[in-house]
Write an enzyme that holds these catalytic residues in place. Sequence first.
Site, PDB file in Angstrom:
ATOM      1  N   HIS A  34      -7.522  -5.402  -1.625  1.00 50.88           N
ATOM      2  CA  HIS A  34      -6.279  -4.766  -1.174  1.00 50.88           C
ATOM      3  C   HIS A  34      -5.461  -5.651  -0.238  1.00 50.88           C
ATOM      4  CE1 HIS A  34      -3.680  -1.332  -0.836  1.00 50.88           C
ATOM      5  NE2 HIS A  34      -3.853  -1.208   0.464  1.00 50.88           N
ATOM      6  N   SER A  77       0.840  -1.191   0.000  1.00 52.57           N
ATOM      7  CA  SER A  77       0.000   0.000   0.000  1.00 52.57           C
ATOM      8  C   SER A  77       0.885   1.255   0.000  1.00 52.57           C
ATOM      9  CB  SER A  77      -0.956  -0.031   1.195  1.00 52.57           C
ATOM     10  OG  SER A  77      -1.974   0.920   1.046  1.00 52.57           O
ATOM     11  N   ASP A 121      -9.005  -4.711  -6.276  1.00 53.32           N
ATOM     12  CA  ASP A 121      -8.631  -3.809  -5.181  1.00 53.32           C
ATOM     13  C   ASP A 121      -9.536  -2.582  -5.223  1.00 53.32           C
ATOM     14  OD1 ASP A 121      -7.374  -2.096  -3.347  1.00 53.32           O
ATOM     15  OD2 ASP A 121      -5.383  -2.859  -3.840  1.00 53.32           O
TER      16      ASP A 121
END
Length: 766
Positions: A740, A630, A708
């Site tokens: 994600h 991320s 995602d």
Amino acid sequence: MKTPWKVLLGLLGIAALVTVITVPVVLLNKGTDDAAADSRRTYTLTDYLKSTFRVKFYTLQWISDHEYLYKQENNILLFNAEYGNSSIFLENSTFDELGYSTNDYSVSPDRQFILFEYNYVKQWRHSYTASYDIYDLNKRQLITEERIPNNTQWITWSPVGHKLAYVWNNDIYVKNEPNLSSQRITWTGKENVIYNGVTDWVYEEEVFSAYSALWWSPNGTFLAYAQFNDTEVPLIEYSFYSDESLQYPKTVRIPYPKAGAENPTVKFFVVDTRTLSPNASVTSYQIVPPASVLIGDHYLCGVTWVTEERISLQWIRRAQNYSIIDICDYDESTGRWISSVARQHIEISTTGWVGRFRPAEPHFTSDGNSFYKIISNEEGYKHICHFQTDKSNCTFITKGAWEVIGIEALTSDYLYYISNEHKGMPGGRNLYRIQLNDYTKVTCLSCELNPERCQYYSASFSNKAKYYQLRCFGPGLPLYTLHSSSSDKELRVLEDNSALDKMLQDVQMPSKKLDVINLHGTKFWYQMILPPHFDKSKKYPLLIEVYAGPCSQKVDTVFRLSWATYLASTENIIVASFDGRGSGYQGDKIMHAINRRLGTFEVEDQIEATRQFSKMGFVDDKRIAIWGWSYGGYVTSMVLGAGSGVFKCGIAVAPVSKWEYYDSVYTERYMGLPTPEDNLDYYRNSTVMSRAENFKQVEYLLIHGTADDNVHFQQSAQLSKALVDAGVDFQTMWYTDEDHGIASNMAHQHIYTHMSHFLKQCFSLP
């Protein structure tokens, strides 16, 4: 992810600047310091992927000031905190008789009914739909009349009695009695357009960190709710491939405001549930935001019931550097909620944004005439300030070059809070009590209880703070204990993970070192996970595990078993993390250093810290890698694209590559708007794509899930395109229909196996 760590300072001949007591050696390399003589097995990749070693938790549910519920062997037990005795509240046979597997349960405050949750279907990070049945505890049977509809989005008991409020198809319903029909409160709900009582995507992810947008008053007289209108919010669309028998993929559409795009609008309403009846229309009274935020785009960011007829709303401007608390009182004669300028409290940041991720919530005294709130003091540290509801100024009750993490409980005499004050360690957490009639009388309730094992605590208080559970998360094995507030006495150990302790004695485990380095005249913390039988005269490969987002913290004293445990234990790789500029819990000067300039100092500091690590004498400077997920994937990519020559390879999972692709609330908090009048230049200079040419100097693995909803696959797709256009040879892996977290069982195993192979190849390991 739990790891048994020994915290070592100064182990490597580097001056230890603070003292951290080590956890018992039984958790580590017991028996010998000689690697050749240690015949115990290491912690393997399979151990991590299959969770061979599991930490036990003790999750209790307070239902009074001296009682709590705990589920054990599928029995729901009722414990008396004072005496320690327990009784069966609900037998496991009841669950067996249901005919389905329950996901969760919730007991009504009057203990007459229990709500069973099943058919759980995950949506986004916090949101899900489920089915619910109500069980009558007196009759010992399910209620079959007027059942709650399937695919309910949220449901909650009133704080007293057994009224229920729930959301279905984006509309709100109330049940005054579990066996009677529901009263519909709203009629405007529409998928992806109008949300009543639940949050849309961006409010769920970035503002409330929750799906619920319903708030009962303390006695259940009033029900407050937020309404979100996403009519003008652009949609993100992506394919969901599902089963291979599906000839055409599904298309998922989510209202998702990106930086600079149209945001959802929000309205706030209160309903008097005393007026509800099957034949009467429902009146929802709207509370309008103060003029100072109503003049432009804004967010609702906090709701707190003060008393039965007083409510506190917190609003914040879109720029997120100006917030206001608006305290409103109920006027029974008109049925209106009245706001007063005298009861409005403004919080402004001149150096960055308000709060850590949003403004802190206020904690009101029982009479509702004052409250305590965590705000930044003049030195830029987050501390507790005491406000009178009708006065603008406040009095700080804590101070120092450390930060209060959260307020845990408030009584007439004391306030309990968690801070990182103890021994000057930002990565520690302890429970404190401050006397409200004398702010100089502060007691740390956890610091000396088990200092070798426990340096990172959280707490859970009973309804009026008569008892509390202490939850120790490290550096040793997690430990759960019960305490009395009147004496601070430990009443009993709830869980000590002794079984895991015994198992780990037969495994060669890594150790963990915390220390500081100096960058730009400032001391910053780092941690190193060191292989068993670490020898500072040898050279080890080094992996930097990075996140580095605003207000992040990677360096702490938490116990984890993770991928890093395997890498250090089995592959003899040092895994290090570093909290540089932009990181949290060390004051606004450090945290706000990256304000309006993401992708700059937090990236530079990771490179410079790694340079210092490489000069410590035990790091092989030809075998240094970096990885992150991320925001950590973004920083990994920016670091590799910097062309520093420090890193040989890196792995980026689900990275941001361009901030204009990410959501408005998060991105604009730190970057402002992507317009020429505001901060467009920094947006353009912070893309990974602009550094594509430098990736020719490194080995790069790029990973993303195609479903995602958070950091869209678009981010990696555009980065991949830029790398191809630049003629860069790199590796990539996508995970079909993964979000994600890439957390489904087989995908989780595959990604960590694949990353392990990549890293071992980079480091020339067998």
